[in-house]
Design a protein around this motif. Structure first.
Motif, PDB file in Angstrom:
ATOM      1  N   TYR A  30       0.834  -1.202   0.000  1.00  0.00           N
ATOM      2  CA  TYR A  30       0.000   0.000   0.000  1.00  0.00           C
ATOM      3  C   TYR A  30       0.870   1.254   0.000  1.00  0.00           C
ATOM      4  CZ  TYR A  30      -3.420   3.440   1.615  1.00  0.00           C
ATOM      5  OH  TYR A  30      -4.207   4.558   1.740  1.00  0.00           O
TER       6      TYR A  30
ATOM      7  N   TYR B  98      -4.573  -1.758  -5.124  1.00  0.00           N
ATOM      8  CA  TYR B  98      -5.652  -1.686  -4.139  1.00  0.00           C
ATOM      9  C   TYR B  98      -6.657  -2.815  -4.326  1.00  0.00           C
ATOM     10  CZ  TYR B  98      -3.960   3.115  -3.482  1.00  0.00           C
ATOM     11  OH  TYR B  98      -3.188   4.210  -3.235  1.00  0.00           O
TER      12      TYR B  98
ATOM     13  N   VAL C  79      -7.771   2.058   6.178  1.00  0.00           N
ATOM     14  CA  VAL C  79      -7.292   0.785   5.635  1.00  0.00           C
ATOM     15  C   VAL C  79      -6.807  -0.122   6.764  1.00  0.00           C
ATOM     16  CG1 VAL C  79      -5.389  -0.265   4.333  1.00  0.00           C
ATOM     17  CG2 VAL C  79      -6.743   1.558   3.307  1.00  0.00           C
TER      18      VAL C  79
ATOM     19  N   LEU D  11     -11.095  -0.841   0.278  1.00  0.00           N
ATOM     20  CA  LEU D  11     -10.010  -1.024  -0.677  1.00  0.00           C
ATOM     21  C   LEU D  11     -10.528  -1.044  -2.110  1.00  0.00           C
ATOM     22  CD1 LEU D  11      -7.860  -3.704   1.181  1.00  0.00           C
ATOM     23  CD2 LEU D  11      -7.116  -1.392   0.559  1.00  0.00           C
TER      24      LEU D  11
ATOM     25  N   ASN E 143      -9.114  -3.561   9.161  1.00  0.00           N
ATOM     26  CA  ASN E 143      -8.477  -4.855   8.928  1.00  0.00           C
ATOM     27  C   ASN E 143      -8.439  -5.624  10.256  1.00  0.00           C
ATOM     28  OD1 ASN E 143      -7.002  -7.074   8.189  1.00  0.00           O
ATOM     29  ND2 ASN E 143      -5.122  -5.958   7.716  1.00  0.00           N
TER      30      ASN E 143
ATOM     31  N   ALA F  65      -7.560  -5.984  -1.851  1.00  0.00           N
ATOM     32  CA  ALA F  65      -8.924  -6.371  -1.487  1.00  0.00           C
ATOM     33  C   ALA F  65      -9.138  -7.849  -1.739  1.00  0.00           C
ATOM     34  CB  ALA F  65      -9.944  -5.532  -2.270  1.00  0.00           C
TER      35      ALA F  65
END
Length: 217
Positions: free
Chosen positions: A37, A207, A130, A94, A134, A211
């Motif tokens: 990322y 991205y 992000v 994402l 998670n 995902a």
């Protein structure tokens, strides 16, 4: 204000602390989704964007540390419904980031205009979300940190917080290194409007790949 002696009460014994630092460095030495990322952000928008993304990610990681320390992380781990809800929220975010990046490229190409860099607050906020969305980060801290808590020291909560913050600082240093290195190549890759669009397409793809990884794992 806590004294150094008070702080020492919440640190594990020296052998445990050294083991924690070694295990943390080994864990961070293998590039993962966070590094992907950060590199994508730095490559697409420059070193500053990458460093702001690192700041956002580590802020999100700090939230997970505090949540794990007070026991809420265990609740997420034990509740499949809550775990899946947070996980799919992260996947959706994402996907939205990737789709937004690809749409920006398409719009810029259609208007024959250059791509606009995201604002600093947006880069930071994206990084926070992000990481916060998670749940696997919360599970990681729940599984990793308690192994290095000393029973003969202060409260477990204080030790978990300090160990977690140490891990976050190490992660920030590693991620920032990748951000700086990727930022060096960014200027060359973004030398023209066409190359910038290509980089942004790759960024959007990263991205979406992240995902997909979150769904598969």
């Amino acid at each position: 204000m806590p004294s150094l002696e008070d702080m020492d009460l919440y640190l594990p014994s020296l052998p445990l602390l050294l083991g924690f630092l070694g295990a943390s460095l080994v864990t961070l030495a293998v590039p993962g989704p966070s590094v992907a990322y950060v590199v994508a952000r730095s490559t697409a928008h420059g070193r500053r964007a990458g460093l702001l993304s690192v700041l956002g990610l580590e802020t999100g990681a700090t939230v997970h540390v505090l949540v794990a320390a007070v026991g809420l992380g265990a609740l997420i781990a034990r509740s499949p419904v809550l775990f899946e809800a947070v996980r799919w929220a992260g996947v959706a975010y994402l996907v939205w980031l990737g789709t937004r990046e690809l749409l920006r490229v398409r719009q810029a190409a259609g208007d024959d205009a250059d791509l606009v860099r995201p604002r600093g607050w947006r880069l930071f906020a994206d990084g926070v979300l992000v990481d916060v969305l998670n749940p696997k980060t919360a599970i990681f801290f729940l599984a990793f940190l308690p192994q290095f808590v000393s029973a003969d020291r202060g409260g477990a909560t204080g030790q978990l917080v300090l160990l977690g913050l140490l891990f976050v600082l190490l992660a920030a240093a590693v991620d920032a290194t990748f951000a700086v290195l990727a930022g060096r190549f960014s200027r060359r890759l973004r030398a023209s409007a066409r190359s910038r669009r290509r980089v942004s397409r790759v960024t959007g793809g990263v991205y979406l790949a992240l995902a997909g990884t979150a769904i598969a794992l």
